[in-house]
Design a protein around this motif. Sequence first.
Motif, mmCIF file in Angstrom:
data_model
loop_
_atom_site.group_PDB
_atom_site.id
_atom_site.type_symbol
_atom_site.label_atom_id
_atom_site.label_comp_id
_atom_site.label_asym_id
_atom_site.label_seq_id
_atom_site.Cartn_x
_atom_site.Cartn_y
_atom_site.Cartn_z
ATOM 1 N N ARG A 109 5.056 -0.682 -8.674
ATOM 2 C CA ARG A 109 4.725 0.814 -8.479
ATOM 3 C C ARG A 109 5.720 1.817 -9.080
ATOM 4 N NH1 ARG A 109 5.822 5.315 -5.054
ATOM 5 N NH2 ARG A 109 3.992 6.510 -4.839
ATOM 6 N N PHE A 126 -1.080 -2.436 -10.683
ATOM 7 C CA PHE A 126 -2.176 -1.267 -9.926
ATOM 8 C C PHE A 126 -3.280 -2.300 -9.681
ATOM 9 C CE2 PHE A 126 -5.293 2.269 -9.951
ATOM 10 C CZ PHE A 126 -4.733 2.922 -9.092
ATOM 11 N N TRP A 142 -0.881 -1.945 -4.686
ATOM 12 C CA TRP A 142 0.068 -2.454 -5.889
ATOM 13 C C TRP A 142 0.377 -3.811 -5.664
ATOM 14 C CZ3 TRP A 142 1.315 0.578 -9.935
ATOM 15 C CH2 TRP A 142 0.807 1.994 -9.911
ATOM 16 N N SER A 179 -7.136 2.631 -5.929
ATOM 17 C CA SER A 179 -6.782 3.508 -4.907
ATOM 18 C C SER A 179 -8.016 4.184 -4.592
ATOM 19 C CB SER A 179 -5.829 4.500 -5.470
ATOM 20 O OG SER A 179 -6.338 5.337 -6.412
ATOM 21 N N GLU A 188 -4.077 9.629 -0.344
ATOM 22 C CA GLU A 188 -4.563 8.543 -1.020
ATOM 23 C C GLU A 188 -3.864 7.507 -0.743
ATOM 24 O OE1 GLU A 188 -4.821 7.906 -5.818
ATOM 25 O OE2 GLU A 188 -2.753 8.367 -5.202
ATOM 26 N N GLY A 209 -3.726 5.087 -14.478
ATOM 27 C CA GLY A 209 -3.455 4.237 -13.071
ATOM 28 C C GLY A 209 -4.485 2.896 -13.392
ATOM 29 N N ARG A 253 -9.214 7.927 -2.198
ATOM 30 C CA ARG A 253 -9.021 9.133 -1.974
ATOM 31 C C ARG A 253 -9.685 9.413 -0.530
ATOM 32 N NH1 ARG A 253 -7.424 8.048 -6.056
ATOM 33 N NH2 ARG A 253 -9.604 8.041 -6.930
ATOM 34 N N VAL A 273 -5.554 8.994 -12.208
ATOM 35 C CA VAL A 273 -5.863 7.740 -12.200
ATOM 36 C C VAL A 273 -6.577 6.814 -13.082
ATOM 37 C CG1 VAL A 273 -6.788 5.947 -10.548
ATOM 38 C CG2 VAL A 273 -5.521 7.825 -9.467
ATOM 39 N N LYS A 286 0.951 -1.063 -0.088
ATOM 40 C CA LYS A 286 0.058 -0.140 -0.158
ATOM 41 C C LYS A 286 0.934 1.172 -0.023
ATOM 42 C CE LYS A 286 -4.180 -1.872 2.454
ATOM 43 N NZ LYS A 286 -4.976 -1.941 1.275
ATOM 44 N N ALA A 296 -3.095 3.650 -2.189
ATOM 45 C CA ALA A 296 -2.957 2.954 -3.451
ATOM 46 C C ALA A 296 -2.538 1.685 -3.375
ATOM 47 C CB ALA A 296 -1.993 3.465 -4.531
#
Length: 74
Positions: free
Chosen positions: A64, A37, A58, A40, A54, A31, A42, A27, A4, A56
């Motif tokens: 990433r 990915f 991975w 994510s 945020e 993204g 926010r 994104v 993360k 995200a």
Amino acid sequence: MAIKAIIELQAKPGRREELKAFIEGLVAKHGGGGRGFLGSTRFEVLDNPDMLIEIADWDSAEAREAHMKETAAT
């Protein structure tokens, strides 16, 4: 190993919604289809009206890093 990434985003005063829309556009463009990915989210910071956080997900730190390099090159 999945990771993360937690990112603090500071908007200019009174422009958090504009920053949020900009990040969502990034994104959507870069993204969603990125290798590794996973997505994510926010969050608005309640006691700071100009900040977003945020988180995200991975597949790995390497995924990433590769994505960030590819995005920066374009």
